[in-house]
Design a protein around this motif. Structure first.
Motif, PDB file in Angstrom:
ATOM      1  N   PHE A 128      30.681 -11.164 -44.157  1.00 22.09           N
ATOM      2  CA  PHE A 128      30.123 -10.139 -43.281  1.00 22.09           C
ATOM      3  C   PHE A 128      29.996 -10.655 -41.847  1.00 22.09           C
ATOM      4  CE2 PHE A 128      26.135 -12.341 -44.321  1.00 22.09           C
ATOM      5  CZ  PHE A 128      25.421 -12.269 -43.131  1.00 22.09           C
ATOM      6  N   ARG A 129      30.037 -11.974 -41.654  1.00 22.91           N
ATOM      7  CA  ARG A 129      29.961 -12.544 -40.307  1.00 22.91           C
ATOM      8  C   ARG A 129      31.316 -12.561 -39.600  1.00 22.91           C
ATOM      9  NH1 ARG A 129      24.865 -14.838 -39.497  1.00 22.91           N
ATOM     10  NH2 ARG A 129      23.808 -15.623 -41.362  1.00 22.91           N
ATOM     11  N   GLY A 130      32.356 -12.094 -40.265  1.00 25.59           N
ATOM     12  CA  GLY A 130      33.659 -12.012 -39.613  1.00 25.59           C
ATOM     13  C   GLY A 130      34.162 -13.368 -39.164  1.00 25.59           C
ATOM     14  N   SER A 131      34.627 -13.461 -37.910  1.00 18.48           N
ATOM     15  CA  SER A 131      35.227 -14.699 -37.417  1.00 18.48           C
ATOM     16  C   SER A 131      34.196 -15.746 -36.994  1.00 18.48           C
ATOM     17  CB  SER A 131      36.180 -14.400 -36.255  1.00 18.48           C
ATOM     18  OG  SER A 131      35.483 -13.789 -35.185  1.00 18.48           O
ATOM     19  N   LEU A 132      32.923 -15.513 -37.267  1.00 11.81           N
ATOM     20  CA  LEU A 132      31.931 -16.584 -37.151  1.00 11.81           C
ATOM     21  C   LEU A 132      31.996 -17.526 -38.354  1.00 11.81           C
ATOM     22  CD1 LEU A 132      28.825 -14.447 -36.069  1.00 11.81           C
ATOM     23  CD2 LEU A 132      30.223 -15.893 -34.582  1.00 11.81           C
ATOM     24  N   PHE A 133      32.647 -17.094 -39.403  1.00 13.06           N
ATOM     25  CA  PHE A 133      32.595 -17.735 -40.720  1.00 13.06           C
ATOM     26  C   PHE A 133      33.667 -18.814 -40.854  1.00 13.06           C
ATOM     27  CE2 PHE A 133      33.989 -17.649 -45.236  1.00 13.06           C
ATOM     28  CZ  PHE A 133      32.793 -17.914 -45.876  1.00 13.06           C
ATOM     29  N   HIS A 134      33.250 -20.016 -41.253  1.00 15.82           N
ATOM     30  CA  HIS A 134      34.153 -21.135 -41.483  1.00 15.82           C
ATOM     31  C   HIS A 134      33.890 -21.717 -42.883  1.00 15.82           C
ATOM     32  CE1 HIS A 134      33.867 -20.798 -37.141  1.00 15.82           C
ATOM     33  NE2 HIS A 134      34.837 -21.664 -36.953  1.00 15.82           N
ATOM     34  N   VAL A 135      34.913 -22.292 -43.472  1.00 15.26           N
ATOM     35  CA  VAL A 135      34.804 -23.004 -44.749  1.00 15.26           C
ATOM     36  C   VAL A 135      35.059 -24.485 -44.481  1.00 15.26           C
ATOM     37  CG1 VAL A 135      35.729 -23.250 -47.091  1.00 15.26           C
ATOM     38  CG2 VAL A 135      35.605 -20.983 -46.023  1.00 15.26           C
ATOM     39  N   GLY A 136      34.227 -25.356 -45.074  1.00 17.75           N
ATOM     40  CA  GLY A 136      34.419 -26.784 -44.830  1.00 17.75           C
ATOM     41  C   GLY A 136      33.644 -27.636 -45.811  1.00 17.75           C
ATOM     42  N   PRO A 137      33.771 -28.951 -45.694  1.00 18.69           N
ATOM     43  CA  PRO A 137      33.165 -29.879 -46.647  1.00 18.69           C
ATOM     44  C   PRO A 137      31.834 -30.465 -46.180  1.00 18.69           C
ATOM     45  CG  PRO A 137      34.844 -31.022 -45.398  1.00 18.69           C
ATOM     46  CD  PRO A 137      34.785 -29.615 -44.861  1.00 18.69           C
ATOM     47  N   LEU A 138      30.995 -30.772 -47.144  1.00 17.26           N
ATOM     48  CA  LEU A 138      29.868 -31.685 -46.966  1.00 17.26           C
ATOM     49  C   LEU A 138      30.162 -32.897 -47.834  1.00 17.26           C
ATOM     50  CD1 LEU A 138      28.424 -28.572 -47.256  1.00 17.26           C
ATOM     51  CD2 LEU A 138      26.515 -29.954 -46.438  1.00 17.26           C
ATOM     52  N   ALA A 139      29.956 -34.088 -47.288  1.00 20.64           N
ATOM     53  CA  ALA A 139      30.323 -35.302 -48.003  1.00 20.64           C
ATOM     54  C   ALA A 139      29.417 -36.448 -47.586  1.00 20.64           C
ATOM     55  CB  ALA A 139      31.792 -35.651 -47.737  1.00 20.64           C
ATOM     56  N   ARG A 140      29.657 -37.585 -48.223  1.00 24.65           N
ATOM     57  CA  ARG A 140      28.827 -38.764 -47.974  1.00 24.65           C
ATOM     58  C   ARG A 140      29.443 -39.691 -46.939  1.00 24.65           C
ATOM     59  NH1 ARG A 140      25.339 -39.270 -52.574  1.00 24.65           N
ATOM     60  NH2 ARG A 140      25.268 -41.538 -52.488  1.00 24.65           N
ATOM     61  N   SER A 141      30.667 -39.384 -46.485  1.00 21.79           N
ATOM     62  CA  SER A 141      31.328 -40.226 -45.488  1.00 21.79           C
ATOM     63  C   SER A 141      32.365 -39.411 -44.739  1.00 21.79           C
ATOM     64  CB  SER A 141      32.004 -41.430 -46.159  1.00 21.79           C
ATOM     65  OG  SER A 141      33.137 -41.006 -46.906  1.00 21.79           O
ATOM     66  N   VAL A 142      32.735 -39.891 -43.564  1.00 22.14           N
ATOM     67  CA  VAL A 142      33.780 -39.227 -42.776  1.00 22.14           C
ATOM     68  C   VAL A 142      35.124 -39.352 -43.478  1.00 22.14           C
ATOM     69  CG1 VAL A 142      34.947 -39.175 -40.544  1.00 22.14           C
ATOM     70  CG2 VAL A 142      32.486 -39.656 -40.651  1.00 22.14           C
ATOM     71  N   ALA A 143      35.381 -40.488 -44.103  1.00 22.81           N
ATOM     72  CA  ALA A 143      36.644 -40.654 -44.823  1.00 22.81           C
ATOM     73  C   ALA A 143      36.786 -39.612 -45.924  1.00 22.81           C
ATOM     74  CB  ALA A 143      36.729 -42.061 -45.412  1.00 22.81           C
ATOM     75  N   ASP A 144      35.694 -39.296 -46.588  1.00 16.99           N
ATOM     76  CA  ASP A 144      35.752 -38.268 -47.625  1.00 16.99           C
ATOM     77  C   ASP A 144      36.029 -36.892 -47.032  1.00 16.99           C
ATOM     78  OD1 ASP A 144      35.406 -40.030 -49.684  1.00 16.99           O
ATOM     79  OD2 ASP A 144      33.613 -39.068 -50.499  1.00 16.99           O
ATOM     80  N   VAL A 145      35.442 -36.601 -45.881  1.00 17.06           N
ATOM     81  CA  VAL A 145      35.731 -35.329 -45.221  1.00 17.06           C
ATOM     82  C   VAL A 145      37.223 -35.216 -44.946  1.00 17.06           C
ATOM     83  CG1 VAL A 145      35.465 -34.063 -43.047  1.00 17.06           C
ATOM     84  CG2 VAL A 145      33.451 -34.932 -44.228  1.00 17.06           C
ATOM     85  N   ALA A 146      37.832 -36.292 -44.429  1.00 16.01           N
ATOM     86  CA  ALA A 146      39.265 -36.280 -44.145  1.00 16.01           C
ATOM     87  C   ALA A 146      40.076 -36.104 -45.424  1.00 16.01           C
ATOM     88  CB  ALA A 146      39.660 -37.571 -43.432  1.00 16.01           C
ATOM     89  N   LEU A 147      39.672 -36.786 -46.492  1.00 16.28           N
ATOM     90  CA  LEU A 147      40.374 -36.660 -47.767  1.00 16.28           C
ATOM     91  C   LEU A 147      40.295 -35.230 -48.293  1.00 16.28           C
ATOM     92  CD1 LEU A 147      41.830 -38.109 -50.141  1.00 16.28           C
ATOM     93  CD2 LEU A 147      39.558 -38.431 -51.156  1.00 16.28           C
ATOM     94  N   ILE A 148      39.108 -34.637 -48.204  1.00 10.27           N
ATOM     95  CA  ILE A 148      38.933 -33.264 -48.682  1.00 10.27           C
ATOM     96  C   ILE A 148      39.781 -32.297 -47.859  1.00 10.27           C
ATOM     97  CG2 ILE A 148      37.255 -31.412 -49.050  1.00 10.27           C
ATOM     98  CD1 ILE A 148      35.133 -33.700 -49.404  1.00 10.27           C
ATOM     99  N   LEU A 149      39.832 -32.516 -46.543  1.00 18.02           N
ATOM    100  CA  LEU A 149      40.676 -31.657 -45.703  1.00 18.02           C
ATOM    101  C   LEU A 149      42.138 -31.725 -46.126  1.00 18.02           C
ATOM    102  CD1 LEU A 149      39.378 -32.069 -42.046  1.00 18.02           C
ATOM    103  CD2 LEU A 149      39.143 -30.086 -43.541  1.00 18.02           C
ATOM    104  N   ASN A 150      42.589 -32.902 -46.551  1.00 15.70           N
ATOM    105  CA  ASN A 150      43.957 -33.003 -47.041  1.00 15.70           C
ATOM    106  C   ASN A 150      44.202 -32.045 -48.199  1.00 15.70           C
ATOM    107  OD1 ASN A 150      44.752 -34.924 -45.205  1.00 15.70           O
ATOM    108  ND2 ASN A 150      44.582 -36.650 -46.601  1.00 15.70           N
ATOM    109  N   GLY A 151      43.141 -31.775 -48.949  1.00 14.08           N
ATOM    110  CA  GLY A 151      43.276 -30.870 -50.084  1.00 14.08           C
ATOM    111  C   GLY A 151      43.149 -29.402 -49.725  1.00 14.08           C
ATOM    112  N   ILE A 152      42.274 -29.055 -48.770  1.00 15.33           N
ATOM    113  CA  ILE A 152      41.939 -27.640 -48.570  1.00 15.33           C
ATOM    114  C   ILE A 152      42.422 -27.051 -47.254  1.00 15.33           C
ATOM    115  CG2 ILE A 152      39.926 -27.865 -50.071  1.00 15.33           C
ATOM    116  CD1 ILE A 152      38.148 -27.830 -47.589  1.00 15.33           C
TER     117      ILE A 152
END
Length: 464
Positions: A211-235
């Motif tokens: 309902f928030r339109g283009s305010l809306f983003h999907v992303g990761p929460l993780a325990r490290s920056v390396a994990d965020v990068a790894l998750i981005l590789n997937g999604i």
């Protein structure tokens, strides 16, 4: 490699490396995490839905066979993951924290990020709690009750991705997928000592539309920056169902992560020119800027120069909330909670001319920030003006997050320290809208490398 009690607290990066050398198996890791969830989740209420253990373990066994054959499906094969209960997950109810959503539906479709994780062999554990339709900065609903902060269970983990944050902080799976329509990844990350990344708009497809339109983003929460990068590789891959999703250029988000910040020009705004910040938070964030200076960046205090855009942000959100609530039957509208109901009521008062005026103000803010980043590579602010409030308190408007939903820029929250009461404080790093994601991750990793942060292994009771 680690004892069974340590397995839930390993990162996704560590797990994938251990699977590759056969030091660990997805089955033993998944069993340890399921046991840990059973012991700790009652203290924090991070899950809206937990998959049956036999179903989860069968997925783990399939992954184990692939690793034994040297044929993992993707970068996150065998890594346990949980999905915020705003994102469709095939075969499981997606109730969005609302009594107005009926569980008796086919649930035959995955949201894009969920589909990508499933295709690449991630082990889906369940759905994490959310504020009703993601419309609140705390995670408490009539549908699923109150979600609590692992650092102090009398405090909120924030919202609306509060269940994702509590789960990530306690080791209920190293991959947590959240959503951010105004700070719903970064604010909970700040309150719980996590890395929470809102990618640039469209990098991770969002479907169905919020309902928030283009305010809306999907992303990761993780325990490290390396994990965020790894998750981005997937999604971070396009999906035809989101016609605004960015094309995939085949990059590995881990490349360049260790590049440091030498030579970067970083603006530091302690209050964005309008916010009132708790003195303890302000000190922690100011001290954090010295880390970037010591690493070779030029850091100067500079504000982008805009007034508080909350009314623009809230008006656009409220208009969408009105449309959402009015789509329900009268009977189901009566089941909507007070926060979303009040937002929808406000939205009905916005006529077309006023709505278009809000869009014009949003565009002006975007142009201002585009110009700002011609002079500055990055912008640093606090993530929130305060540490986590009590579960019975309203978090209020003390966030530095929503302006960058309006402007579609990448922004990350990383832990910068703790208060005297032992509560985490987050530092926000904002990058330019175009091609800024890698730079934001690189700066976050540079800070993390010299400023590591330890998360709790068990939930802590009220110590106030």
């Amino acid at each position: 490699m680690s004892s069974g009690t340590d397995l839930p607290h390993l990162s996704a990066t560590e797990l994938v490396a251990a699977y590759g050398t056969r030091q660990l198996s997805p089955v033993e890791v998944t069993r340890a995490i399921l046991d840990h969830i059973l012991a700790e989740n009652p203290k924090v209420n991070a899950f809206a839905f937990l998959a049956p253990a036999d179903e989860v373990l069968e997925t783990a066994r399939q992954s184990e066979r692939r690793w034994a054959q040297g044929t993992p499906l993707g970068p996150v094969d065998g890594v346990p993951a949980a999905i915020k209960d705003l994102l469709l997950t095939r075969g499981w109810p997606t109730l969005r924290g609302s009594l107005a959503v009926h569980a008796e539906q086919p649930w035959a479709e995955d949201a894009p990020a969920v589909a990508r994780l499933r295709e690449q062999g991630a082990i889906l554990l369940g759905k994490t709690t959310t504020a009703e339709f993601g419309a609140k900065g705390a995670t408490d609903t009539q549908r699923h009750g109150v979600t609590r902060n692992p650092w102090n269970t009398a405090r909120t983990p924030g919202g609306s991705s509060g269940g994702s944050a509590a789960a990530a902080a306690l080791g209920f799976g190293p991959i947590q997928i959240g959503t951010d329509g105004g700070g719903s990844i970064r604010q909970p990350a700040s309150f719980t000592g996590l890395v929470g990344f809102k990618p640039s708009f469209g990098l991770v497809p969002g479907y169905p539309a919020s309902f928030r339109g283009s305010l809306f983003h999907v992303g990761p929460l993780a325990r490290s920056v390396a994990d965020v990068a790894l998750i981005l590789n997937g999604i971070a891959r396009p999906d035809h169902r989101d016609w605004l999703s960015q094309p995939h250029d085949g990059r590995d988000w881990r490349l360049g992560l260790e590049g440091g910040v030498t030579g970067l020009r970083i603006a530091f705004s302690p209050d964005l020119g309008y916010a009132r910040v708790n003195a303890e938070v302000a000190t922690i964030i100011a001290e954090a800027t010295d880390v970037f200076r010591s690493l070779g960046a030029t850091v100067e205090q500079a504000s982008p120069g805009f007034t508080d855009p909350f009314d623009v942000y809230y008006g656009l959100s409220a208009a969408g909330a009105a449309r959402l609530v009015d789509s329900f039957t009268p009977e189901d509208r009566d089941r909507i909670g007070p926060n979303l109901r009040a937002m929808a009521d406000a939205g009905r008062k916005i006529d077309l001319g006023a709505y278009l005026g809000l869009q014009d103000e949003r565009a002006a803010l975007g142009r201002l920030l585009e110009g700002f980043h011609h002079d500055w590579d990055l912008l640093i602010t606090p993530t929130t003006a305060n540490s986590a409030p009590g579960v019975d308190e309203t978090p209020g408007r003390g966030f530095f997050t929503y302006p960058f939903n309006l402007t579609k820029q990448p922004a990350i929250s990383i832990p910068a320290g703790t208060t005297a009461a032992g509560l985490p404080v987050g530092l926000q790093i904002v990058g330019p809208r175009l091609h800024g994601d890698s730079l934001v991750l690189r700066a976050a990793r540079a800070f993390e490398r010299v400023h590591p942060f330890t998360l709790p292994k068990t939930a802590k009771g009220d110590r106030s």
